[in-house]
Design a protein around this motif. Structure first.
Motif, mmCIF file in Angstrom:
data_model
loop_
_atom_site.group_PDB
_atom_site.id
_atom_site.type_symbol
_atom_site.label_atom_id
_atom_site.label_comp_id
_atom_site.label_asym_id
_atom_site.label_seq_id
_atom_site.Cartn_x
_atom_site.Cartn_y
_atom_site.Cartn_z
ATOM 1 N N ARG A 1 0.814 -1.221 0.000
ATOM 2 C CA ARG A 1 0.000 0.000 0.000
ATOM 3 C C ARG A 1 0.847 1.270 0.000
ATOM 4 O O ARG A 1 0.321 2.360 -0.195
ATOM 5 C CB ARG A 1 -0.953 -0.007 1.183
ATOM 6 C CG ARG A 1 -2.088 -0.975 0.981
ATOM 7 C CD ARG A 1 -3.068 -0.915 2.104
ATOM 8 N NE ARG A 1 -4.172 -1.821 1.864
ATOM 9 C CZ ARG A 1 -5.031 -2.192 2.788
ATOM 10 N NH1 ARG A 1 -4.917 -1.728 4.021
ATOM 11 N NH2 ARG A 1 -6.003 -3.028 2.495
ATOM 12 N N GLN A 2 2.155 1.158 0.195
ATOM 13 C CA GLN A 2 3.044 2.319 0.092
ATOM 14 C C GLN A 2 3.243 2.744 -1.361
ATOM 15 O O GLN A 2 3.667 3.867 -1.627
ATOM 16 C CB GLN A 2 4.400 2.010 0.719
ATOM 17 C CG GLN A 2 4.360 1.851 2.212
ATOM 18 C CD GLN A 2 5.713 1.441 2.770
ATOM 19 O OE1 GLN A 2 6.756 1.747 2.210
ATOM 20 N NE2 GLN A 2 5.685 0.739 3.892
ATOM 21 N N VAL A 3 2.952 1.852 -2.307
ATOM 22 C CA VAL A 3 3.121 2.168 -3.727
ATOM 23 C C VAL A 3 2.045 3.173 -4.117
ATOM 24 O O VAL A 3 0.864 2.952 -3.877
ATOM 25 C CB VAL A 3 3.030 0.887 -4.591
ATOM 26 C CG1 VAL A 3 3.130 1.227 -6.071
ATOM 27 C CG2 VAL A 3 4.102 -0.109 -4.175
ATOM 28 N N ARG A 4 2.464 4.262 -4.710
ATOM 29 C CA ARG A 4 1.554 5.338 -5.083
ATOM 30 C C ARG A 4 1.795 5.774 -6.523
ATOM 31 O O ARG A 4 2.933 5.802 -6.979
ATOM 32 C CB ARG A 4 1.779 6.568 -4.199
ATOM 33 C CG ARG A 4 1.509 6.344 -2.742
ATOM 34 C CD ARG A 4 0.020 6.487 -2.465
ATOM 35 N NE ARG A 4 -0.257 6.339 -1.051
ATOM 36 C CZ ARG A 4 -0.967 5.334 -0.552
ATOM 37 N NH1 ARG A 4 -1.460 4.431 -1.342
ATOM 38 N NH2 ARG A 4 -1.209 5.253 0.725
ATOM 39 N N VAL A 5 0.732 6.150 -7.212
ATOM 40 C CA VAL A 5 0.869 6.770 -8.524
ATOM 41 C C VAL A 5 1.700 8.037 -8.330
ATOM 42 O O VAL A 5 1.448 8.813 -7.411
ATOM 43 C CB VAL A 5 -0.513 7.094 -9.138
ATOM 44 C CG1 VAL A 5 -0.370 7.954 -10.380
ATOM 45 C CG2 VAL A 5 -1.268 5.817 -9.445
ATOM 46 N N GLY A 6 2.714 8.204 -9.166
ATOM 47 C CA GLY A 6 3.601 9.352 -9.059
ATOM 48 C C GLY A 6 4.825 9.102 -8.202
ATOM 49 O O GLY A 6 5.734 9.926 -8.158
ATOM 50 N N GLY A 7 4.854 7.946 -7.526
ATOM 51 C CA GLY A 7 6.019 7.603 -6.710
ATOM 52 C C GLY A 7 7.241 7.329 -7.582
ATOM 53 O O GLY A 7 7.121 7.000 -8.760
ATOM 54 N N THR A 8 8.415 7.473 -7.006
ATOM 55 C CA THR A 8 9.658 7.249 -7.745
ATOM 56 C C THR A 8 10.057 5.778 -7.689
ATOM 57 O O THR A 8 9.542 5.002 -6.869
ATOM 58 C CB THR A 8 10.804 8.090 -7.164
ATOM 59 O OG1 THR A 8 11.083 7.617 -5.834
ATOM 60 C CG2 THR A 8 10.459 9.570 -7.145
ATOM 61 N N LYS A 9 11.014 5.418 -8.525
ATOM 62 C CA LYS A 9 11.553 4.061 -8.489
ATOM 63 C C LYS A 9 12.232 3.803 -7.147
ATOM 64 O O LYS A 9 12.142 2.704 -6.604
ATOM 65 C CB LYS A 9 12.514 3.827 -9.649
ATOM 66 C CG LYS A 9 11.797 3.761 -10.980
ATOM 67 C CD LYS A 9 12.753 3.502 -12.122
ATOM 68 C CE LYS A 9 11.975 3.413 -13.445
ATOM 69 N NZ LYS A 9 12.855 3.145 -14.580
ATOM 70 N N ALA A 10 12.879 4.819 -6.595
ATOM 71 C CA ALA A 10 13.512 4.672 -5.277
ATOM 72 C C ALA A 10 12.455 4.394 -4.210
ATOM 73 O O ALA A 10 12.670 3.558 -3.317
ATOM 74 C CB ALA A 10 14.319 5.920 -4.935
ATOM 75 N N ARG B 1 8.235 7.728 -13.068
ATOM 76 C CA ARG B 1 7.368 7.651 -11.883
ATOM 77 C C ARG B 1 6.271 6.611 -12.098
ATOM 78 O O ARG B 1 5.858 6.359 -13.218
ATOM 79 C CB ARG B 1 6.766 9.014 -11.583
ATOM 80 C CG ARG B 1 7.861 10.026 -11.213
ATOM 81 C CD ARG B 1 7.273 11.296 -10.651
ATOM 82 N NE ARG B 1 8.311 12.151 -10.122
ATOM 83 C CZ ARG B 1 8.742 12.126 -8.859
ATOM 84 N NH1 ARG B 1 8.215 11.288 -7.994
ATOM 85 N NH2 ARG B 1 9.684 12.953 -8.455
ATOM 86 N N VAL B 2 5.806 6.018 -11.000
ATOM 87 C CA VAL B 2 4.777 4.985 -11.079
ATOM 88 C C VAL B 2 3.538 5.546 -11.768
ATOM 89 O O VAL B 2 3.011 6.587 -11.374
ATOM 90 C CB VAL B 2 4.415 4.453 -9.678
ATOM 91 C CG1 VAL B 2 3.228 3.482 -9.751
ATOM 92 C CG2 VAL B 2 5.624 3.787 -9.021
ATOM 93 N N GLU B 3 3.107 4.827 -12.813
ATOM 94 C CA GLU B 3 1.917 5.229 -13.561
ATOM 95 C C GLU B 3 0.761 4.253 -13.344
ATOM 96 O O GLU B 3 -0.403 4.647 -13.304
ATOM 97 C CB GLU B 3 2.258 5.292 -15.046
ATOM 98 C CG GLU B 3 1.121 5.719 -15.934
ATOM 99 C CD GLU B 3 1.565 5.886 -17.373
ATOM 100 O OE1 GLU B 3 1.337 6.967 -17.923
ATOM 101 O OE2 GLU B 3 2.151 4.926 -17.928
ATOM 102 N N GLU B 4 1.092 2.969 -13.204
ATOM 103 C CA GLU B 4 0.058 1.936 -13.082
ATOM 104 C C GLU B 4 0.668 0.697 -12.443
ATOM 105 O O GLU B 4 1.844 0.415 -12.627
ATOM 106 C CB GLU B 4 -0.467 1.588 -14.474
ATOM 107 C CG GLU B 4 -1.539 0.519 -14.487
ATOM 108 C CD GLU B 4 -1.997 0.175 -15.894
ATOM 109 O OE1 GLU B 4 -3.190 -0.125 -16.042
ATOM 110 O OE2 GLU B 4 -1.179 0.176 -16.840
ATOM 111 N N THR B 5 -0.146 -0.027 -11.700
ATOM 112 C CA THR B 5 0.271 -1.335 -11.174
ATOM 113 C C THR B 5 -0.742 -2.377 -11.615
ATOM 114 O O THR B 5 -1.932 -2.087 -11.708
ATOM 115 C CB THR B 5 0.387 -1.339 -9.637
ATOM 116 O OG1 THR B 5 -0.901 -1.146 -9.058
ATOM 117 C CG2 THR B 5 1.355 -0.261 -9.147
#
Length: 144
Positions: free
Chosen positions: A67-76, A121-125
């Motif tokens: 749940r820490q994964v967010r749209v817009g999050g970085t690879k780091a 940045r995270v776009e989709e999972t």
């Protein structure tokens, strides 16, 4: 971005199986999409005597970590939350094999693919299995 939606019969059966947990609507299009045909690697081990290299072993992770994964999050950010991916694809997406606690069994091995935008940045999972998305979603997760 277009997300594959679950067929109505599958959505209903999952909602019933998980105590009425709601499945995502358009508001959750970027997180926790279920699409088993999205190009996940396939392994099978039809015979118990077959070499263990043909079985998938997931890295144990908690629902809180996912749940820490967010749209817009970085690879780091993603690496801090889930660790290094098991593979990367030519399109730049990353694949994770995660082991989750599962209500009806000890562990559930889940394939989780993360797509990035042009800025990295995270776009989709995307989950391969609806059971995995349902465990993480728990009826509450929505895209920010």
């Amino acid at each position: 971005m277009n997300a594959t939606r679950l067929p109505a019969a599958l959505a209903l059966s999952l909602a019933i199986a998980f105590g009425g947990a709601s499945l995502p609507g358009p508001a959750a299009a970027e997180l926790d999409v279920v699409d088993p045909d999205r190009g996940f690697p396939r392994v099978s081990r039809p015979y118990e005597s077959m070499d263990a290299a043909f079985s998938r072993v997931g890295i144990p992770r908690s629902v809180a970590q996912i749940r820490q994964v967010r749209v817009g999050g970085t690879k780091a950010d993603l690496v801090r939350a889930l660790g290094r991916p098991v593979s990367a694809y030519a399109d730049g997406s990353w694949n994770y094999d995660l082991s989750l606690d599962y209500p009806q069994a000890n562990r559930l091995v889940c394939q989780y693919r993360v797509y990035f935008d042009a800025a990295g940045r995270v776009e989709e999972t995307v989950w391969r299995r609806p059971q995995c998305a349902a465990v993480v979603r728990g009826g509450r997760r929505r895209a920010p």
